[in-house]
Write a protein that holds these residues in place. Sequence first.
Motif, PDB file in Angstrom:
ATOM      1  N   ILE A  34       0.856  -1.185   0.000  1.00  6.32           N
ATOM      2  CA  ILE A  34       0.000   0.000   0.000  1.00  6.32           C
ATOM      3  C   ILE A  34       0.893   1.237   0.000  1.00  6.32           C
ATOM      4  CG2 ILE A  34      -0.242  -0.062   2.534  1.00  6.32           C
ATOM      5  CD1 ILE A  34      -2.827   1.291  -0.023  1.00  6.32           C
ATOM      6  N   GLY A  35       0.675   2.096  -0.966  1.00  9.64           N
ATOM      7  CA  GLY A  35       1.415   3.344  -1.031  1.00  9.64           C
ATOM      8  C   GLY A  35       0.571   4.490  -0.509  1.00  9.64           C
ATOM      9  N   ILE A  36       1.166   5.333   0.320  1.00 12.11           N
ATOM     10  CA  ILE A  36       0.498   6.515   0.836  1.00 12.11           C
ATOM     11  C   ILE A  36       1.047   7.708   0.046  1.00 12.11           C
ATOM     12  CG2 ILE A  36      -0.057   7.846   2.894  1.00 12.11           C
ATOM     13  CD1 ILE A  36      -0.937   4.858   2.972  1.00 12.11           C
ATOM     14  N   SER A  37       0.160   8.482  -0.549  1.00 11.14           N
ATOM     15  CA  SER A  37       0.631   9.482  -1.523  1.00 11.14           C
ATOM     16  C   SER A  37      -0.198  10.753  -1.471  1.00 11.14           C
ATOM     17  CB  SER A  37       0.579   8.903  -2.941  1.00 11.14           C
ATOM     18  OG  SER A  37      -0.756   8.505  -3.265  1.00 11.14           O
ATOM     19  N   ASP A  38      -0.261  11.364  -0.295  1.00  7.54           N
ATOM     20  CA  ASP A  38      -1.102  12.554  -0.194  1.00  7.54           C
ATOM     21  C   ASP A  38      -0.506  13.714  -0.998  1.00  7.54           C
ATOM     22  OD1 ASP A  38      -3.443  13.731   0.520  1.00  7.54           O
ATOM     23  OD2 ASP A  38      -3.110  13.616   2.671  1.00  7.54           O
ATOM     24  N   HIS A  39      -1.288  14.790  -1.127  1.00 10.21           N
ATOM     25  CA  HIS A  39      -0.925  15.905  -1.990  1.00 10.21           C
ATOM     26  C   HIS A  39       0.191  16.758  -1.376  1.00 10.21           C
ATOM     27  CE1 HIS A  39      -4.119  15.506  -4.993  1.00 10.21           C
ATOM     28  NE2 HIS A  39      -4.931  15.181  -4.005  1.00 10.21           N
ATOM     29  N   MET A  40       1.260  16.938  -2.142  1.00  8.99           N
ATOM     30  CA  MET A  40       2.355  17.816  -1.745  1.00  8.99           C
ATOM     31  C   MET A  40       1.830  19.232  -1.537  1.00  8.99           C
ATOM     32  SD  MET A  40       5.873  17.912  -1.547  1.00  8.99           S
ATOM     33  CE  MET A  40       6.809  17.015  -2.799  1.00  8.99           C
ATOM     34  N   TYR A  64       3.653  14.294   8.210  1.00 15.57           N
ATOM     35  CA  TYR A  64       3.148  13.262   7.291  1.00 15.57           C
ATOM     36  C   TYR A  64       4.209  12.198   7.028  1.00 15.57           C
ATOM     37  CZ  TYR A  64       2.214  11.324   2.604  1.00 15.57           C
ATOM     38  OH  TYR A  64       2.049  10.486   1.540  1.00 15.57           O
ATOM     39  N   ILE A  65       5.409  12.639   6.713  1.00 14.58           N
ATOM     40  CA  ILE A  65       6.491  11.699   6.417  1.00 14.58           C
ATOM     41  C   ILE A  65       6.826  10.858   7.639  1.00 14.58           C
ATOM     42  CG2 ILE A  65       8.950  11.567   5.866  1.00 14.58           C
ATOM     43  CD1 ILE A  65       8.382  14.068   4.036  1.00 14.58           C
ATOM     44  N   ASP A  66       6.917  11.497   8.793  1.00 11.29           N
ATOM     45  CA  ASP A  66       7.221  10.757  10.024  1.00 11.29           C
ATOM     46  C   ASP A  66       6.150   9.715  10.329  1.00 11.29           C
ATOM     47  OD1 ASP A  66       9.503  12.245  10.352  1.00 11.29           O
ATOM     48  OD2 ASP A  66       8.644  13.605  11.853  1.00 11.29           O
ATOM     49  N   GLU A  67       4.887  10.063  10.121  1.00 12.70           N
ATOM     50  CA  GLU A  67       3.808   9.129  10.415  1.00 12.70           C
ATOM     51  C   GLU A  67       3.857   7.918   9.489  1.00 12.70           C
ATOM     52  OE1 GLU A  67      -1.077   8.859  10.790  1.00 12.70           O
ATOM     53  OE2 GLU A  67      -0.138  10.794  10.359  1.00 12.70           O
ATOM     54  N   VAL A  68       4.073   8.152   8.192  1.00 15.88           N
ATOM     55  CA  VAL A  68       4.144   7.021   7.259  1.00 15.88           C
ATOM     56  C   VAL A  68       5.320   6.118   7.603  1.00 15.88           C
ATOM     57  CG1 VAL A  68       4.390   6.306   4.852  1.00 15.88           C
ATOM     58  CG2 VAL A  68       3.026   8.323   5.400  1.00 15.88           C
ATOM     59  N   LEU A  69       6.467   6.698   7.912  1.00 13.47           N
ATOM     60  CA  LEU A  69       7.642   5.889   8.241  1.00 13.47           C
ATOM     61  C   LEU A  69       7.421   5.080   9.520  1.00 13.47           C
ATOM     62  CD1 LEU A  69      10.533   8.368   7.359  1.00 13.47           C
ATOM     63  CD2 LEU A  69       9.705   6.431   6.015  1.00 13.47           C
ATOM     64  N   GLN A  70       6.724   5.666  10.501  1.00 10.70           N
ATOM     65  CA  GLN A  70       6.432   4.942  11.726  1.00 10.70           C
ATOM     66  C   GLN A  70       5.487   3.781  11.449  1.00 10.70           C
ATOM     67  OE1 GLN A  70       3.249   5.026  13.682  1.00 10.70           O
ATOM     68  NE2 GLN A  70       4.217   3.432  14.934  1.00 10.70           N
ATOM     69  N   VAL A  81       4.260  -0.985   3.556  1.00  6.03           N
ATOM     70  CA  VAL A  81       3.770   0.392   3.492  1.00  6.03           C
ATOM     71  C   VAL A  81       4.854   1.256   2.851  1.00  6.03           C
ATOM     72  CG1 VAL A  81       2.980   2.393   4.805  1.00  6.03           C
ATOM     73  CG2 VAL A  81       2.354   0.076   5.546  1.00  6.03           C
ATOM     74  N   LEU A  82       4.499   1.930   1.748  1.00  4.84           N
ATOM     75  CA  LEU A  82       5.470   2.745   1.018  1.00  4.84           C
ATOM     76  C   LEU A  82       5.179   4.226   1.215  1.00  4.84           C
ATOM     77  CD1 LEU A  82       5.684   0.791  -2.366  1.00  4.84           C
ATOM     78  CD2 LEU A  82       7.049   0.493  -0.270  1.00  4.84           C
ATOM     79  N   LEU A  83       6.245   4.992   1.361  1.00  2.00           N
ATOM     80  CA  LEU A  83       6.136   6.438   1.493  1.00  2.00           C
ATOM     81  C   LEU A  83       6.155   7.072   0.108  1.00  2.00           C
ATOM     82  CD1 LEU A  83       6.142   9.131   3.013  1.00  2.00           C
ATOM     83  CD2 LEU A  83       8.653   8.955   3.141  1.00  2.00           C
TER      84      LEU A  83
END
Length: 269
Positions: A34-40, A64-70, A81-83
């Motif tokens: 699953i890739g998480i790809s919210d709007h820049m 956002y980046i910290d949450e996805v990595l966690q 889970v992909l950032l």
Amino acid sequence: MKFDLHTHHYRCGHADGDIRDYIEAAIKEGLSVIGISDHMPHLFSPLDHPAPSITMSRLELGAYIDEVLQLKKEYAGKIDVLLGIESDYFIDHERPYREAIERYPFDYVIGSVHVSSGKSIFDRNRWAGIPAEQMIEAKKEYYRLIEASARSGMFQILGHIDAMKGYYPAFVDIPADDAIDSALRTIGESGLAIEVNTSGGTKLCGGWYPSDAVLERALHYGVSISFGSDAHKPSRVGEDFDAVANKLRDIGFKEWIYVKERKPVPVPL
């Protein structure tokens, strides 16, 4: 294996749910990736949050980046889970986006043209009363921007490359084959992928992005294909994945890809 690289969440201001909701939905749907790809954020603006209903704020990007990595660590062994991030492409504002993309450890960046000729591609009124010649030029300009985004070197995947049809289904009938072919040729030569984005089914056009005709031409030009639901609510994660796979096989594709650590990972169809 099943994957979905295009998902959003509450930070962008027009999606429901948090990141964990999308990961849990992906597990429920049997996805392996699953890739998480919210709007820049709109990085060209001096304001922190000039478009609160379109993108996340600049101040939220780090969180956002910290949450996805966690969550990537937390769900290791259950789902990959992909950032990712979906970045607008503004031909006159490449530098701030390039710097942000290089600064952070994104697995992939989806490059999407959302504004062409100074208007949103989803503007329902942009076609009203326009002569045929101007329609042709508007479509060609859209594909010139897509081609420029491919040349920029910032992206691994290009998003919804005929999304202008979303609220104007007749867009597909506007003649601009030369501009489409030029864009696809450049995308193929650049080693990039385009996504099949199933969110078109939620718009007036009632079909995926891009059309079958564009996919057939993409195959001719050696363009790789990825998959994204463009989910703005968790229930859409992985939507139509199997149907898209079947369509791609019918067209003649043998594989599609997801992207991890900026490198394509092939998946047989």
